[in-house]
Structures are given as structure tokens and as C-alpha cells.
Motif scaffolding. Structure first.
Motif, PDB file in Angstrom:
ATOM      1  N   ILE A 166       0.868  -1.183   0.000  1.00 39.34           N
ATOM      2  CA  ILE A 166       0.000   0.000   0.000  1.00 39.34           C
ATOM      3  C   ILE A 166       0.903   1.231   0.000  1.00 39.34           C
ATOM      4  CG2 ILE A 166      -1.847   1.237   1.187  1.00 39.34           C
ATOM      5  CD1 ILE A 166      -2.636  -1.459   2.477  1.00 39.34           C
ATOM      6  N   ASP A 167       1.112   1.774  -1.198  1.00 43.84           N
ATOM      7  CA  ASP A 167       2.041   2.903  -1.311  1.00 43.84           C
ATOM      8  C   ASP A 167       1.405   4.143  -1.933  1.00 43.84           C
ATOM      9  OD1 ASP A 167       1.825   2.002  -3.910  1.00 43.84           O
ATOM     10  OD2 ASP A 167       3.935   1.464  -4.109  1.00 43.84           O
ATOM     11  N   TYR A 168       0.080   4.149  -2.033  1.00 45.08           N
ATOM     12  CA  TYR A 168      -0.617   5.289  -2.609  1.00 45.08           C
ATOM     13  C   TYR A 168      -0.277   6.572  -1.845  1.00 45.08           C
ATOM     14  CZ  TYR A 168      -4.353   8.308  -4.260  1.00 45.08           C
ATOM     15  OH  TYR A 168      -5.056   9.358  -4.798  1.00 45.08           O
ATOM     16  N   GLY A 169       0.037   7.630  -2.577  1.00 45.53           N
ATOM     17  CA  GLY A 169       0.265   8.949  -1.996  1.00 45.53           C
ATOM     18  C   GLY A 169       1.650   9.207  -1.445  1.00 45.53           C
ATOM     19  N   LEU A 170       2.533   8.224  -1.476  1.00 47.20           N
ATOM     20  CA  LEU A 170       3.890   8.444  -0.953  1.00 47.20           C
ATOM     21  C   LEU A 170       4.590   9.584  -1.689  1.00 47.20           C
ATOM     22  CD1 LEU A 170       5.266   4.820  -0.388  1.00 47.20           C
ATOM     23  CD2 LEU A 170       4.584   6.476   1.352  1.00 47.20           C
ATOM     24  N   ALA A 171       4.419   9.648  -3.010  1.00 47.72           N
ATOM     25  CA  ALA A 171       5.080  10.695  -3.813  1.00 47.72           C
ATOM     26  C   ALA A 171       4.551  12.082  -3.479  1.00 47.72           C
ATOM     27  CB  ALA A 171       4.887  10.400  -5.301  1.00 47.72           C
ATOM     28  N   TRP A 172       3.358  12.155  -2.913  1.00 41.14           N
ATOM     29  CA  TRP A 172       2.771  13.445  -2.541  1.00 41.14           C
ATOM     30  C   TRP A 172       3.094  13.840  -1.118  1.00 41.14           C
ATOM     31  CZ3 TRP A 172      -2.631  11.570  -4.411  1.00 41.14           C
ATOM     32  CH2 TRP A 172      -2.635  11.476  -5.789  1.00 41.14           C
ATOM     33  N   GLY A 173       3.718  12.952  -0.378  1.00 43.27           N
ATOM     34  CA  GLY A 173       4.082  13.274   0.997  1.00 43.27           C
ATOM     35  C   GLY A 173       3.289  12.552   2.068  1.00 43.27           C
ATOM     36  N   PHE A 174       2.366  11.672   1.662  1.00 47.16           N
ATOM     37  CA  PHE A 174       1.686  10.877   2.684  1.00 47.16           C
ATOM     38  C   PHE A 174       2.710   9.943   3.317  1.00 47.16           C
ATOM     39  CE2 PHE A 174      -2.312  11.248  -0.049  1.00 47.16           C
ATOM     40  CZ  PHE A 174      -2.878  12.219   0.747  1.00 47.16           C
ATOM     41  N   PRO A 175       2.693   9.789   4.617  1.00 47.33           N
ATOM     42  CA  PRO A 175       3.685   8.921   5.272  1.00 47.33           C
ATOM     43  C   PRO A 175       3.401   7.445   5.013  1.00 47.33           C
ATOM     44  CG  PRO A 175       2.117   9.717   6.885  1.00 47.33           C
ATOM     45  CD  PRO A 175       1.781  10.407   5.591  1.00 47.33           C
ATOM     46  N   LYS A 176       4.449   6.659   5.125  1.00 45.42           N
ATOM     47  CA  LYS A 176       4.261   5.211   4.989  1.00 45.42           C
ATOM     48  C   LYS A 176       3.836   4.579   6.312  1.00 45.42           C
ATOM     49  CE  LYS A 176       9.108   3.968   5.668  1.00 45.42           C
ATOM     50  NZ  LYS A 176      10.230   3.225   5.119  1.00 45.42           N
ATOM     51  N   ASN A 177       4.079   5.261   7.423  1.00 44.99           N
ATOM     52  CA  ASN A 177       3.714   4.718   8.730  1.00 44.99           C
ATOM     53  C   ASN A 177       2.259   5.011   9.069  1.00 44.99           C
ATOM     54  OD1 ASN A 177       6.219   3.629   9.182  1.00 44.99           O
ATOM     55  ND2 ASN A 177       6.968   5.410  10.288  1.00 44.99           N
TER      56      ASN A 177
END
Length: 189
Positions: A166-177
Motif C-alpha cells: 500500500i504505497d498510494y500517496g507516498l510521492a505526494w508526501g503521505f507517510p508510509k507509517n
């Protein structure tokens, strides 16, 4: 005869040890599985899974236990229908392909008589990775309504959602944690 007495004593000790392990059914109206994730560092998005079930086996004397909690992904509820729909799709949970998630904890850590941590495995989107739930509260009591013992508490873990794809939004700055919170009460059977 002496061997027979030793075997009988060993069997009696084994049955006594098993007799101390109690089984508890998770009570769904007092059990909640929720998550929290930062939204651009401004606020916290929260959601919960409304349908869940499971069991707990607990041996307080031996300080051991096992817990299994299964939650229905399609029951995700953020309070916002379009967000729920997005979460059910392939960007997040892919609920049509992976309808349930499950936590199985088989190592209980105690602080005195209280469970302080449950170590186990979280299966989400058909991938399994370690997860440790730390108790912020734990207690057992005799329920005046049910006339049975109830045990439970509040447990938290911070998980890296990318372990489950589940990696949606990581490029926009959503955290992975993501903070996973399980509030549970279970009734002795």
C-alpha cells in the motif's frame, strides 16, 4: 508400576496446565480496529473496520496466550462515503481480491499480571509481516451483566503500510507509517 505412576503424574500435570488456559470470544460491540495516518502533516485521517471477530486464549499463570482477530475489509468506515470507496479499490485495500485482514499474536509479554505487548503477524492483501501490539491499557474483570470474566485492553502498533503493497500517496508526501489501534474486550467461554 513405577513407570505407570510417572506417566499418570505427567498426564495429570499436562491436563492441569491446559486447564489454566482459558478461551475468550471477542465481543464485537466492545472491540474496534482502527487506523490513523497523517494527512499532509496537518490533520489525522482515521478509519475503522466495523466487522471483526476473533478469539483469545490466555493462561495468566503461565503468562502465555494466543489471539486471532479477523476484520472485514469491506466494512471500512471513515464517515465519508467517497473515501470508503477509494480505500476499497486497488490504490489501497483491493477488497474485492483481499476481503479480510488478520492479526495472529502468539507471544504475550506481561508486566506483572497485565499483558503489556502481543507479538505476532499481520496479514493484509495476502502478505504477512511481523507486527507488535503494545498495550496502553489491559484488565480482566467479572462482568456483572454477563456473569463471566471479560479481559481486554487498548493496543497500538505503528506499521509500515508499504510492507503490504500500500504505497498510494507516498510521492505526494503521505507517510508510509500508519498507527493501528485495536481496542478489544473478550468474554471467557
Amino acid at each position: 508400576m513405577k513407570k505407570l505412576l510417572i506417566v499418570a503424574a505427567a498426564l495429570a500435570a499436562a491436563s492441569l496446565a491446559q486447564a489454566q488456559t482459558a478461551t475468550y470470544a471477542i465481543e464485537p460491540t466492545h472491540t474496534f480496529v482502527t487506523y490513523e495516518i497523517s494527512h499532509f502533516g496537518t490533520s489525522t485521517n482515521r478509519g475503522r473496520f466495523d466487522k471483526k471477530e476473533g478469539t483469545v486464549q490466555l493462561d495468566k499463570a503461565a503468562k502465555t496466550g494466543r489471539v486471532e482477530v479477523t476484520f472485514d475489509i469491506a466494512s471500512v468506515n471513515t464517515g465519508v462515503a467517497p473515501m470508503n470507496k477509494h480505500l476499497l479499490g486497488d490504490d489501497f485495500f483491493a477488497a474485492d481480491k483481499f476481503p479480510t485482514a488478520k492479526f495472529v499474536g502468539d507471544k504475550f509479554v506481561f508486566n506483572g499480571d497485565k499483558v503489556s505487548e502481543v507479538q505476532g503477524q499481520l496479514t493484509l492483501k495476502d502478505k504477512t509481516a511481523p507486527a507488535t501490539l503494545k498495550a496502553t491499557n489491559f484488565n480482566c474483570y467479572q462482568s456483572p451483566m454477563l456473569k463471566r470474566e471479560v479481559c481486554g485492553g487498548d493496543f497500538e502498533a505503528v506499521i509500515d503500510r508499504t510492507q503490504w503493497g500500500i504505497d498510494y500517496g507516498l510521492a505526494w508526501g503521505f507517510p508510509k507509517n500508519v498507527k493501528l489501534v485495536i481496542q478489544v474486550e473478550a468474554v471467557k467461554q
